[in-house]
Write a protein that holds these residues in place. Structure first.
Motif, PDB file in Angstrom:
ATOM      1  N   GLU A 122      58.448  71.717  42.484  1.00 60.59           N
ATOM      2  CA  GLU A 122      59.477  72.627  41.968  1.00 60.59           C
ATOM      3  C   GLU A 122      58.994  74.074  42.044  1.00 60.59           C
ATOM      4  O   GLU A 122      59.776  74.986  42.321  1.00 60.59           O
ATOM      5  CB  GLU A 122      59.845  72.265  40.525  1.00 60.59           C
ATOM      6  N   GLU A 123      57.705  74.272  41.814  1.00 62.95           N
ATOM      7  CA  GLU A 123      57.131  75.618  41.918  1.00 62.95           C
ATOM      8  C   GLU A 123      57.137  76.093  43.368  1.00 62.95           C
ATOM      9  O   GLU A 123      57.464  77.254  43.656  1.00 62.95           O
ATOM     10  CB  GLU A 123      55.705  75.629  41.358  1.00 62.95           C
TER      11      GLU A 123
ATOM     12  N   TYR B  66      61.585  83.933  45.556  1.00 63.54           N
ATOM     13  CA  TYR B  66      60.618  85.042  45.576  1.00 63.54           C
ATOM     14  C   TYR B  66      60.752  85.845  46.870  1.00 63.54           C
ATOM     15  O   TYR B  66      60.713  87.078  46.858  1.00 63.54           O
ATOM     16  CB  TYR B  66      59.198  84.498  45.455  1.00 63.54           C
TER      17      TYR B  66
ATOM     18  N   ILE C 200      48.243  75.478  44.121  1.00 66.17           N
ATOM     19  CA  ILE C 200      49.348  74.596  44.512  1.00 66.17           C
ATOM     20  C   ILE C 200      49.556  74.654  46.012  1.00 66.17           C
ATOM     21  O   ILE C 200      49.700  73.633  46.687  1.00 66.17           O
ATOM     22  CB  ILE C 200      50.645  74.983  43.778  1.00 66.17           C
TER      23      ILE C 200
ATOM     24  N   GLU D 104      56.353  68.710  39.330  1.00 67.01           N
ATOM     25  CA  GLU D 104      56.347  70.065  38.780  1.00 67.01           C
ATOM     26  C   GLU D 104      55.816  71.068  39.808  1.00 67.01           C
ATOM     27  O   GLU D 104      56.355  72.176  39.953  1.00 67.01           O
ATOM     28  CB  GLU D 104      55.478  70.122  37.521  1.00 67.01           C
ATOM     29  N   GLU D 105      54.801  70.672  40.551  1.00 66.91           N
ATOM     30  CA  GLU D 105      54.238  71.564  41.567  1.00 66.91           C
ATOM     31  C   GLU D 105      55.217  71.781  42.712  1.00 66.91           C
ATOM     32  O   GLU D 105      55.337  72.895  43.247  1.00 66.91           O
ATOM     33  CB  GLU D 105      52.922  70.982  42.088  1.00 66.91           C
TER      34      GLU D 105
ATOM     35  N   LYS E 114      60.308  77.611  44.704  1.00 70.03           N
ATOM     36  CA  LYS E 114      60.638  78.973  44.253  1.00 70.03           C
ATOM     37  C   LYS E 114      60.283  80.034  45.298  1.00 70.03           C
ATOM     38  O   LYS E 114      60.691  81.184  45.161  1.00 70.03           O
ATOM     39  CB  LYS E 114      59.933  79.276  42.939  1.00 70.03           C
ATOM     40  N   HIS E 115      59.530  79.649  46.339  1.00 65.31           N
ATOM     41  CA  HIS E 115      59.155  80.654  47.336  1.00 65.31           C
ATOM     42  C   HIS E 115      60.387  81.228  48.033  1.00 65.31           C
ATOM     43  O   HIS E 115      60.357  82.359  48.515  1.00 65.31           O
ATOM     44  CB  HIS E 115      58.174  80.072  48.362  1.00 65.31           C
TER      45      HIS E 115
ATOM     46  N   ILE F 255      53.250  82.112  45.050  1.00 66.42           N
ATOM     47  CA  ILE F 255      52.954  80.750  44.600  1.00 66.42           C
ATOM     48  C   ILE F 255      51.451  80.646  44.331  1.00 66.42           C
ATOM     49  O   ILE F 255      50.646  81.098  45.149  1.00 66.42           O
ATOM     50  CB  ILE F 255      53.363  79.713  45.670  1.00 66.42           C
TER      51      ILE F 255
END
Length: 354
Positions: free
Chosen positions: A186-187, A194, A173, A183-184, A190-191, A169
């Motif tokens: 949502e990022e 990942y 962020i 949006e951040e 993703k961890h 990430i």
């Protein structure tokens, strides 16, 4: 991300960390996609290397000494928790303590795990300590459930590396002091994916550990992420780590909020055990908590004070309380009891001497 010598840097590479001059002046911000002008700036300022984003690697080539220091610090923190009884629930049983120590020694002797931990510590001290706490809490729950040593090892590895995906990430962020945009956030989510990919690609790490990485933010009713799966479709080890993760997060001071009191954390987890968490796992966990034993003096939010008359193993924040002093602080001639399971608006505010 990884460190790249300037001579190997090329147009199109994306910076994973901001670049500063030797005088401390920011030359290029994180996220910059390098072009010829940027290469000239770096050359003119004698920049020898930079960190770039790379889908194939999220690890920094940290000095060996840093990894060794991380290993020593991790072992020291674990020993302090176990010996000082700062862990909740405390580890009083010698056999349980020996089992945890054996598993921790095994994990912290793994080069792969130490590399992950060192990178997490380099990125964020909180994530490093949080991961250790979640691991200990998860092992206590796993032992309580009756896991064998092999399953406990898989649980421990997955718990200590449950947030390893945060290494992919963007730091801007992950360390943002203000509220994240949609949006951040949502990022950030993703961890989990990942982390799953990182652990899955390591042949020496069990798939159970990878399932923990992807599943520790799933919720029992399907409201979690990233897959929105429900109930037993979430791996049991991930359901354990989900409880440990939230418990430790709420019990710790953060920049944006104060830590909650122990009874408030337990209240939160038990209240949401139907929707968010596996109720059996929560019951097993809170049953170990030495919260309000019989005879403990407590003060209620009504101002009344009394003694715990009957402990409640299922809902430890809601025992039966024998009232000794009324809300004006006057000692009663005739005591009465309040069953807090039947008074949802009455709460214990803290422990007191009577």
């Amino acid at each position: 991300m990884h460190r790249l010598p300037f001579d190997s840097l090329k147009a199109g590479d994306k910076l994973a960390k901001s670049v500063f001059s030797h005088e401390g002046r920011k030359l290029l911000p994180v996220g910059t996609v390098v072009n010829e002008d940027h290469l000239n700036i770096l050359y003119e300022n004698n920049i020898n290397d930079v960190y770039i984003e790379d889908d194939n690697s999220c690890f920094i080539n940290l000095p060996r000494a840093y990894c060794e220091d991380t290993q020593k610090q991790a072992k020291m923190l674990m020993e302090q928790h176990l010996e000082s009884r700062s862990l909740v629930p405390p580890v009083n049983n010698p056999k349980v303590k020996d089992t945890i120590c054996k598993i921790m020694d095994e994990m912290l002797g793994s080069e792969d795990i130490i590399t992950c931990l060192a990178n997490m510590k380099f990125l964020d001290e909180y994530t490093f300590e949080h991961s250790l706490n979640v691991c200990l809490l998860s092992l206590v729950m796993g032992i309580g459930i009756g896991y064998n040593l092999r399953r406990l090892e898989d649980l421990g590895v997955g718990a200590i590396l449950h947030d390893v995906g945060k290494l992919r990430i963007p730091e801007s962020i992950l360390k943002k002091p203000a509220k994240l945009t949609d949006e951040e956030f949502e990022e950030i989510k993703k961890h989990t994916i990942y982390g799953y990919k990182i652990l899955k690609e390591n042949k020496d790490i069990s798939m159970i550990s990878a399932f923990i990485a992807i599943g520790h933010h799933e919720r029992y009713d399907g409201s979690g992420y990233p897959l929105h799966i429900k109930r037993n479709n979430i791996h049991e080890c991930a359901r354990i780590v989900a409880v440990a993760d939230v418990f430790d997060a709420l019990s710790t001071d953060r920049v944006y909020r104060k830590k909650m009191k122990l009874n408030e954390v337990i209240e939160y987890i038990t209240d949401f055990s139907t929707n968010y968490f596996d109720r059996d796992i929560v019951n097993n966990f809170v049953g170990c908590l030495p919260l309000y034993q019989v005879g403990t003096g407590v003060i209620l939010n009504t101002g009344e004070r009394g003694l715990v008359a009957n402990a409640n193993k299922v809902m430890p924040t809601r025992p039966v309380v024998k009232i000794i002093y009324n809300r004006k602080g006057i000692k009663l001639k005739r005591n009465y009891k309040i069953d807090l399971t039947k008074k949802s608006n009455v709460l214990i505010e803290g422990v007191c001497e009577l």
